[in-house]
Design a protein around this motif. Structure first.
Motif, short mmCIF file in Angstrom:
data_model
loop_
_atom_site.label_atom_id
_atom_site.label_comp_id
_atom_site.label_asym_id
_atom_site.label_seq_id
_atom_site.Cartn_x
_atom_site.Cartn_y
_atom_site.Cartn_z
N LEU A 44 0.67 -1.11 -0.13
CA LEU A 44 0.25 0.00 -0.12
C LEU A 44 1.10 1.04 -0.01
O LEU A 44 2.08 0.89 0.83
N SER A 45 0.10 2.32 -0.58
CA SER A 45 0.89 3.82 -0.67
C SER A 45 1.16 3.93 0.66
O SER A 45 -0.10 3.75 1.76
N LYS A 46 1.67 5.17 1.28
CA LYS A 46 1.47 5.37 3.12
C LYS A 46 0.53 5.98 3.16
O LYS A 46 -0.28 5.78 4.02
N TYR A 47 -0.29 6.81 2.39
CA TYR A 47 -1.59 7.24 3.07
C TYR A 47 -2.54 6.66 2.77
O TYR A 47 -3.11 6.34 3.81
N HIS A 48 -2.70 5.18 1.89
CA HIS A 48 -3.61 4.17 2.34
C HIS A 48 -3.50 3.57 3.03
O HIS A 48 -4.69 3.43 4.08
N PHE A 49 -2.36 3.22 3.67
CA PHE A 49 -2.12 2.38 5.09
C PHE A 49 -2.57 3.71 5.96
O PHE A 49 -3.16 2.87 6.62
N GLN A 50 -1.73 4.23 6.54
CA GLN A 50 -2.45 5.47 7.40
C GLN A 50 -3.72 5.46 7.29
O GLN A 50 -4.16 5.30 8.97
N ARG A 51 -4.34 5.51 6.52
CA ARG A 51 -5.77 6.09 6.15
C ARG A 51 -7.27 4.15 7.23
O ARG A 51 -7.36 4.21 7.66
N LEU A 52 -6.25 3.18 6.25
CA LEU A 52 -6.26 1.61 6.33
C LEU A 52 -6.22 1.42 8.14
O LEU A 52 -7.56 1.36 8.68
N PHE A 53 -5.30 1.28 8.62
CA PHE A 53 -5.23 1.35 10.17
C PHE A 53 -5.71 1.91 11.52
O PHE A 53 -6.09 1.95 11.90
N GLN A 55 -8.21 3.87 10.47
CA GLN A 55 -10.08 3.06 10.53
C GLN A 55 -10.02 2.02 11.61
O GLN A 55 -10.28 2.09 12.02
N TRP A 56 -9.10 0.92 11.43
CA TRP A 56 -9.79 -0.24 12.03
C TRP A 56 -8.90 -0.09 13.20
O TRP A 56 -9.84 -0.88 14.64
N ALA A 57 -8.22 1.11 14.07
CA ALA A 57 -7.29 0.70 15.08
C ALA A 57 -7.96 2.32 15.52
O ALA A 57 -7.89 1.67 16.77
N GLY A 58 -8.28 3.18 15.25
CA GLY A 58 -8.52 4.56 15.76
C GLY A 58 -7.27 4.81 16.51
O GLY A 58 -7.77 6.59 16.40
N ILE A 59 -5.98 5.03 15.67
CA ILE A 59 -5.83 5.45 16.17
C ILE A 59 -4.27 5.70 15.20
O ILE A 59 -4.27 4.71 14.32
N SER A 60 -3.14 6.06 14.83
CA SER A 60 -2.28 6.42 14.10
C SER A 60 -1.13 5.11 13.69
O SER A 60 -0.80 4.26 15.08
N PRO A 61 -0.89 4.41 13.32
CA PRO A 61 0.30 3.08 13.06
C PRO A 61 1.10 3.29 13.96
O PRO A 61 2.08 2.33 15.15
N LYS A 62 2.14 4.50 14.06
CA LYS A 62 2.78 4.83 14.79
C LYS A 62 2.85 5.55 16.26
O LYS A 62 3.61 4.40 17.45
N ARG A 63 1.23 5.19 16.34
CA ARG A 63 0.50 5.35 18.16
C ARG A 63 0.61 3.84 18.46
O ARG A 63 0.37 3.51 19.53
N PHE A 64 0.45 3.38 17.39
CA PHE A 64 -0.18 1.64 17.61
C PHE A 64 1.04 0.86 17.74
O PHE A 64 1.01 -0.31 19.25
N SER A 65 2.06 1.00 17.96
CA SER A 65 3.60 0.59 17.40
C SER A 65 3.91 0.28 19.07
O SER A 65 4.48 -0.40 19.74
N GLN A 66 3.35 1.50 19.91
CA GLN A 66 3.89 1.32 21.25
C GLN A 66 3.31 0.07 22.33
O GLN A 66 4.11 0.07 23.43
N TYR A 67 2.22 -0.36 21.73
CA TYR A 67 1.97 -1.58 22.85
C TYR A 67 2.08 -2.57 22.26
O TYR A 67 1.27 -3.16 22.81
N LEU A 68 3.10 -2.75 21.10
CA LEU A 68 3.15 -3.97 20.61
C LEU A 68 4.50 -4.02 21.34
O LEU A 68 5.76 -4.98 21.11
N THR A 69 5.54 -3.58 22.77
CA THR A 69 6.98 -3.38 22.65
C THR A 69 6.68 -4.25 24.09
O THR A 69 5.47 -4.28 24.99
N VAL A 70 7.89 -4.81 24.71
CA VAL A 70 7.50 -5.22 25.58
C VAL A 70 7.76 -4.74 26.93
O VAL A 70 7.46 -5.41 27.45
N GLU A 71 8.42 -3.74 26.71
CA GLU A 71 8.47 -2.20 27.73
C GLU A 71 6.79 -1.95 27.99
O GLU A 71 6.77 -1.81 29.76
N TYR A 72 6.30 -2.18 27.17
CA TYR A 72 4.67 -1.87 27.24
C TYR A 72 3.99 -2.71 28.36
O TYR A 72 3.44 -2.59 29.04
N ALA A 73 4.16 -3.89 27.45
CA ALA A 73 3.35 -5.19 27.82
C ALA A 73 3.86 -5.61 29.58
O ALA A 73 3.55 -5.72 30.54
N LYS A 74 5.26 -5.19 30.13
CA LYS A 74 5.91 -5.09 31.61
C LYS A 74 5.47 -4.05 32.06
O LYS A 74 4.72 -4.63 33.47
#
Length: 289
Positions: A44-53, A55-74
């Motif tokens: 996907l283009s970065k614009y299409h991906f940003q929009r799709l993501f 819509q699905w998550a309610g937040i940007s991919p950059k913000r979402f990525s913080q919830y995927l880290t081991v540090e956040y989980a701990k």
């Protein structure tokens, strides 16, 4: 070749793209890939991906990525431990169910358990959800199964159910199950009646599954922590086995239990789906934003 900006995706296609992107984000978190690099992984283009993501998550991919880290989980493990301890001290059930969903778990009697569904009529259906294809099955008393698949058809679904309900009458009826699926994955702001789960399991399994219902939305517990919650602090392995037998994914939130190290651990319906569920729930929890 990138997908056109005009391309629209079904729930199933959207989840497949999102899951692939999340897997790449998790595996390369230390390198902190930019939006364009992640978008390239799903053509996907970065614009299409940003929009799709978004819509699905309610937040940007950059913000979402913080919830995927081991540090956040701990960090969330520590917070959840305090929440559950307060719950136990107060003798109350935990708040924080998913949106307006409230779930009551009803265990089958020992007799019903032994007969493997004799005399039961089970209606089931296959549906697309934000987390992939879902098989859901219901008795007249409530939801008895909810499983995720990467792909499934009616025959596969029936064979899956026959393994658990050898003597039940199975009826494929997606119209009968669609209303329930909509309640689960498209909840409204209007408070409704509780969703009833009608499950079979050993006394210990039922105890573990009830404990899972106490883990609030956006929270993360450990196997040892859940064992402590049911007053079996030395039974972490047995708790893990019971979690692995959970017959009702998502509603009995076994995805909220991970290893003490912050790693995901196993999941009956795939580690990437577990990551997607946990990070999506974190993104929906206003107290974490």
């Amino acid at each position: 070749m990138k997908f056109s900006l005009d391309k629209t995706f079904s729930d199933r296609e959207t989840y497949e793209l999102i899951a692939k992107a999340i897997a790449f984000m998790r595996q390369n978190h230390c390198q902190q890939p930019d939006l364009e690099t992640i978008a390239q992984q799903v053509n996907l283009s970065k614009y299409h991906f940003q929009r799709l993501f978004t819509q699905w998550a309610g937040i940007s991919p950059k913000r979402f990525s913080q919830y995927l880290t081991v540090e956040y989980a701990k960090a969330q493990i520590a917070k959840t431990k305090n929440i559950l301890e307060l719950t136990l001290d107060a003798g109350l059930s935990s708040p924080g169910r998913l949106h307006d969903l409230f779930v009551n778990l009803e265990a089958m009697s020992p007799g019903e358990f032994k007969t493997k569904g004799k005399g039961l009529q089970i209606r089931y259906g296959i549906h697309d959800t934000p987390f992939g294809i879902c098989l859901i099955a219901k008795t007249t008393r409530g939801i008895c199964n909810l499983h995720f698949y990467d792909s499934v058809d009616e025959t596969v679904a029936e064979n899956c159910l026959l393994g658990e309900w050898t003597n039940a009458e199975l009826i494929y009826d997606s119209q009968a199950t669609k209303e329930t699926i909509d309640r689960i994955f498209q909840p409204t702001e209007v408070e409704g009646s509780a969703l009833i789960l009608h499950v079979k399991g050993t006394n210990f399994q039922i105890q573990v599954w009830r404990a899972l219902l106490k883990i609030p939305l956006g929270s993360i517990a450990t196997y040892r922590g859940l064992a402590t919650l049911i007053n079996r602090p030395n039974a972490a392995r047995a708790v893990g086995n019971a979690i692995g037998k959970n017959p009702v994914g998502y509603l009995i939130p076994c995805h909220r239990v991970i290893r003490e190290s912050g790693e995901m651990g196993g999941y009956r319906w795939g580690t990437e789906r577990k990551s997607a569920l946990l990070a999506w729930e974190a993104s929906q929890n206003k107290s974490l934003k």
